[in-house]
Structures are given as C-alpha cells and as structure tokens.
Design a protein around this motif. Structure first.
Motif, short mmCIF file in Angstrom:
data_model
loop_
_atom_site.label_atom_id
_atom_site.label_comp_id
_atom_site.label_asym_id
_atom_site.label_seq_id
_atom_site.Cartn_x
_atom_site.Cartn_y
_atom_site.Cartn_z
N PRO A 58 12.81 4.00 -9.89
CA PRO A 58 13.65 5.11 -9.39
C PRO A 58 12.85 6.22 -8.71
N LEU A 59 11.63 6.51 -9.19
CA LEU A 59 10.86 7.60 -8.62
C LEU A 59 10.24 7.25 -7.27
N ILE A 60 10.06 5.97 -7.00
CA ILE A 60 9.49 5.57 -5.71
C ILE A 60 10.55 5.06 -4.76
N ALA A 61 11.82 5.35 -5.06
CA ALA A 61 12.91 4.91 -4.18
C ALA A 61 12.74 5.39 -2.74
N PRO A 62 12.27 6.65 -2.50
CA PRO A 62 12.06 7.06 -1.10
C PRO A 62 11.04 6.19 -0.36
N ALA A 63 9.98 5.76 -1.05
CA ALA A 63 8.98 4.89 -0.41
C ALA A 63 9.58 3.52 -0.10
N ILE A 64 10.41 3.02 -1.00
CA ILE A 64 11.07 1.73 -0.76
C ILE A 64 12.02 1.84 0.43
N ILE A 97 0.84 -1.21 0.00
CA ILE A 97 0.00 0.00 0.00
C ILE A 97 0.87 1.25 0.00
N ILE A 98 1.95 1.25 0.79
CA ILE A 98 2.84 2.42 0.83
C ILE A 98 3.49 2.64 -0.53
N ILE A 99 3.98 1.57 -1.15
CA ILE A 99 4.64 1.70 -2.45
C ILE A 99 3.62 2.07 -3.53
N TYR A 100 2.44 1.48 -3.47
CA TYR A 100 1.40 1.78 -4.46
C TYR A 100 0.96 3.24 -4.36
N SER A 101 0.87 3.78 -3.15
CA SER A 101 0.52 5.18 -2.97
C SER A 101 1.57 6.09 -3.60
N ALA A 102 2.84 5.71 -3.48
CA ALA A 102 3.90 6.49 -4.12
C ALA A 102 3.79 6.43 -5.64
#
Length: 300
Positions: free
Chosen positions: A217-223, A183-188
C-alpha cells in the motif's frame, strides 16, 4: 525607544532576487525540451494537416492544406486499428506480469531474509543495460528453429509462428524491463521508515503480512508510475517487432502502430504518417490519464 525586527525575506522575494540563477539552470532544459519535444509535436500536427497534390499523373507533387483529410484516412484504416487492438491485448497480459515480477523481486531484495542483495540487485537490473535491438536479436536467434541451441524445444514449439510471436516479443520486453521497474519499486521501499516495520514486528506480523499490508500500500504511487510508463511503452512498441520481421513473416509492416507509422513514412507518405502519430499520441495520453485517474480514485 522601539526596536524593529527585520523580517526574513519571503519565498517570492528570494525567487525574484535569484531569477538570473533560476533561468541559468532552467534554460538548458527548456531549450532541449522545446527543440526535441515541443517542436516535433508542432511539426507533426502541421504535417498532418497537409496533403500532396499532383498536376496530372506524373506531375510535380506539391503540399497543400488538406484540413482533416489525413485524419479521415486514419479512422478508415483497418490495419492501424488492428495494430492498436494487438498492442492493447499485448499490454493487458504483459504489463501485469512484468510489474508483478518486478514487485516480487523488489520485495525479495527488501526482505531481511535475503543475503547478497547487491549482487542480486545488479543481476536483476543487468538485462536493462542491453539495448532493446540487441536483446531482440539475441532472443530471435534463441527462438529460431535452425539457429537456436535449444532445438529440442524450438523444433516442437514454433515461437515465431503467427500464434506465438506476439508473446515471444512480450517475453523479450519483460526480460529487458523487469529490472528497470524493479529499481523504481525498490527505491520506493527504501524510503519507508524502518519504525513502521519494527512496530509491525512487535505486533507479531510476519514478513509476508508486512509486505502485503504495509509495503505494497505504501508504494502504490511507484507501482502506478511504472504502470503508466509501461502503458506508454506498450503503445510505442517498435524495436522488438522490427527486429523480429527478419526472423519471421508473421510480423508484418503493420504489426504495431509504430511499425505502421514507420513504413508509411518510408513510402514516403509523411503527411499520413504524421496523422497516425498524432492519433497514437492522443490515444496514449487518454489511456495513461484514465489509468492515473482510476488509481487515484481508488487510493482516495
């Protein structure tokens, strides 16, 4: 005749003017944060600096200041450091697998090729709604040779044996928390502007290429965020091993750091348990901070 234009209020003046409203909304959080986070930490540090003395063998116990005596015992406790190494090995294997599955599921949900996204989003997240204790009990019955409905498998593979019980616990943790991290990654992923995808498709990029070169690369902060949460959760592993103790003797009271702390406090030896807690908290902070710094350096 000169005219003057009124200057808009600065941000500092606006905050000063509305200080009462700011305090009104911040105060409940500050009070609860202090009572249930800051105060317990301070109490644990204080308790870890005390030791119990008795007058004679059966004398009345009294707490006196012992300095770093409890911490010396912590660093000499082989069971504590063995439990630390055990959960670190657990995290090295379990965390990448869990986050990899969560990332894959999030990418599938974000893909235009997948239908029924609402159903699958709920289905992937549903295990997280099950309390960890209930999940551990359920999987414990599934693993037990005498209770499992899959006796053909459990009679051949001892999932509760000393060699596999750690990874059986890892399966439970993965099953519960994959949906949460997804859910966190999908939200990003939903926050990425669609114009980027359109430009990539015009350049002839496939969905796989877009996922690898743009989305990840764009969701790296969420990961990174989910990685830090997972590291903290790994070092705090308690509910699942505690439940598995009733299914197998391979899980002892010193199997994980939190189990050791819990059993030490139950003796009772609150002062030593507090020292264990402080050292574990410092190790958790150091490891999380190191991972954060490494990921930030790589991003830079």
């Amino acid at each position: 005749m000169s005219t003057s234009v009124a200057k808009p209020p600065t941000r500092k003046r606006a905050v000063t003017k509305n200080r009462g409203a700011v305090l009104f909304f911040v105060a409940p959080f500050a009070v609860l944060f202090s009572l249930f986070y800051i105060v317990p930490i301070l109490v644990a540090i204080y308790q870890s600096l005390l030791t119990v003395e008795r007058e004679g063998t059966f004398g009345k116990p009294t707490e006196v200041f012992g300095g770093f005596m409890q911490y010396a015992r912590v660093f000499q406790d082989d069971a504590f450091w063995a439990s630390i190494l055990r959960v670190l090995g657990f995290g090295v294997v379990q965390v990448p697998i869990m986050l990899g599955v969560a990332l894959l599921l999030a990418l599938l949900l974000d893909s235009p090729l997948v239908k029924g996204k609402r159903f699958f989003r709920l289905a992937f997240f549903a295990p997280y709604a099950v309390p960890g204790v209930i999940a551990a009990v359920m999987w414990g019955f599934l693993y037990s040779p005498n209770l499992s409905p899959f006796t053909a498998i459990t009679s051949e593979i001892n999932f509760l044996g000393a060699d596999l019980v750690l990874w059986s616990i890892a399966n439970v943790v993965t099953w519960v928390f994959v949906g949460y991290n997804m859910i966190i990654i999908y939200s990003a992923l939903l926050a990425i502007p669609s114009e980027i995808y359109e430009a990539a498709r015009l350049d002839g990029a496939s969905q796989a290429r877009i996922a690898w070169s743009i989305k990840i690369p764009l969701i790296a902060p969420a990961i990174t965020l989910t990685s830090i949460f997972s590291i903290i959760g790994t070092l705090q592993l308690l509910a699942e091993p505690q439940v598995f103790k009733s299914f197998t003797s391979a899980v002892t009271s010193t199997y994980t750091p939190n189990l050791l702390i819990y059993s030490t406090a139950s003796v009772p030896n609150v002062n030593l348990a507090a020292a264990f807690s402080v050292v574990l908290a410092l190790l958790t902070f150091a490891l999380s901070f190191t991972v954060l710094k490494l990921t930030q350096r790589k991003a830079d």
